[in-house]
Write a protein that holds these residues in place. Structure first.
Motif, PDB file in Angstrom:
ATOM      1  N   GLY A  34      13.147  54.481  49.018  1.00 11.08           N
ATOM      2  CA  GLY A  34      14.593  54.218  49.332  1.00 11.08           C
ATOM      3  C   GLY A  34      15.432  55.394  49.923  1.00 11.08           C
ATOM      4  N   ARG A  48      20.807  57.919  50.247  1.00 15.71           N
ATOM      5  CA  ARG A  48      20.261  56.307  49.963  1.00 15.71           C
ATOM      6  C   ARG A  48      21.747  55.814  49.837  1.00 15.71           C
ATOM      7  N   SER A  49      21.577  54.325  49.974  1.00 16.04           N
ATOM      8  CA  SER A  49      22.555  53.558  49.795  1.00 16.04           C
ATOM      9  C   SER A  49      22.291  52.294  48.815  1.00 16.04           C
ATOM     10  N   TRP A  50      23.506  51.759  48.147  1.00 19.49           N
ATOM     11  CA  TRP A  50      23.190  50.616  47.348  1.00 19.49           C
ATOM     12  C   TRP A  50      24.248  49.881  47.341  1.00 19.49           C
ATOM     13  N   LYS A  51      24.152  48.520  47.034  1.00 16.12           N
ATOM     14  CA  LYS A  51      24.901  47.394  46.816  1.00 16.12           C
ATOM     15  C   LYS A  51      25.409  47.038  45.393  1.00 16.12           C
ATOM     16  N   MET A  52      26.634  47.354  45.171  1.00 17.74           N
ATOM     17  CA  MET A  52      26.762  47.088  43.510  1.00 17.74           C
ATOM     18  C   MET A  52      27.604  45.626  43.473  1.00 17.74           C
ATOM     19  N   ASN A  85      30.038  49.284  48.263  1.00 14.84           N
ATOM     20  CA  ASN A  85      29.306  49.915  48.906  1.00 14.84           C
ATOM     21  C   ASN A  85      28.996  51.536  48.447  1.00 14.84           C
ATOM     22  N   LYS A  87      26.882  55.280  48.186  1.00 18.81           N
ATOM     23  CA  LYS A  87      25.846  56.046  49.088  1.00 18.81           C
ATOM     24  C   LYS A  87      25.982  57.408  48.370  1.00 18.81           C
ATOM     25  N   ASN A 110      16.552  57.862  40.871  1.00 21.15           N
ATOM     26  CA  ASN A 110      15.612  56.531  41.205  1.00 21.15           C
ATOM     27  C   ASN A 110      15.148  55.975  39.910  1.00 21.15           C
ATOM     28  N   GLU A 115      19.527  48.113  37.492  1.00 16.36           N
ATOM     29  CA  GLU A 115      19.276  46.565  38.015  1.00 16.36           C
ATOM     30  C   GLU A 115      20.500  45.817  37.709  1.00 16.36           C
ATOM     31  N   LEU A 118      23.527  46.199  40.209  1.00 18.89           N
ATOM     32  CA  LEU A 118      23.042  46.062  41.608  1.00 18.89           C
ATOM     33  C   LEU A 118      23.387  44.661  42.142  1.00 18.89           C
ATOM     34  N   ALA A 122      16.741  45.495  44.256  1.00 13.66           N
ATOM     35  CA  ALA A 122      16.118  46.159  45.359  1.00 13.66           C
ATOM     36  C   ALA A 122      14.829  45.800  45.870  1.00 13.66           C
TER      37      ALA A 122
END
Length: 124
Positions: A34, A48-52, A85, A87, A110, A115, A118, A122
């Motif tokens: 990722g 790395r980026s995630w959407k919460m 968003n 990062k 990681n 989970e 999010l 993922a």
């Protein structure tokens, strides 16, 4: 090949510490799913980026990351943009490049159980 999560970051203030080669970084990149290598202003970083699910879940995520970063003594740049968003950029600031510490930190991030924070699962 050692599991990066079992390693500990080493102090970055040694005069002997040097940025790793792009080839070495690409080899370690395979161990941190990722994450991507990015070059900004001549500095190679891990990103790395995630959407919460929400803004507050992003802040909660950052607290988990901060706990890991403090335990390792290696601190990433954290960005929360918009309302969900997230990062993270990591590189060894003291030398202006990547070291194994950055990959250790990425692997430990990681391994966090996030989970529930999010917006969507993922991709595996």
């Amino acid at each position: 090949m050692d599991d990066l999560t079992s390693k500990k970051c080493v102090p970055c203030n040694s005069k002997d510490i040097q940025p790793m080669s792009e080839q070495a970084a690409n080899e370690l990149l395979q161990q941190v799913q990722g994450w991507n290598l990015v070059n900004e202003d001549g500095v190679v970083r891990l990103r790395r980026s995630w959407k919460m699910k929400s803004f507050t879940k992003g802040v909660e995520f950052f607290q988990l990351v901060a706990d890991v970063a403090e335990a390792e003594g290696h601190h990433p740049d954290l960005h929360l943009v918009g309302w969900n968003n997230v990062k993270i950029d990591t590189w060894t600031h003291s030398i202006g490049g990547l070291t194994e510490n950055d990959f250790i930190l990425a692997a430990k991030i990681n391994s966090l159980h996030v989970e529930h924070l999010l917006r969507r699962k993922a991709a595996v």
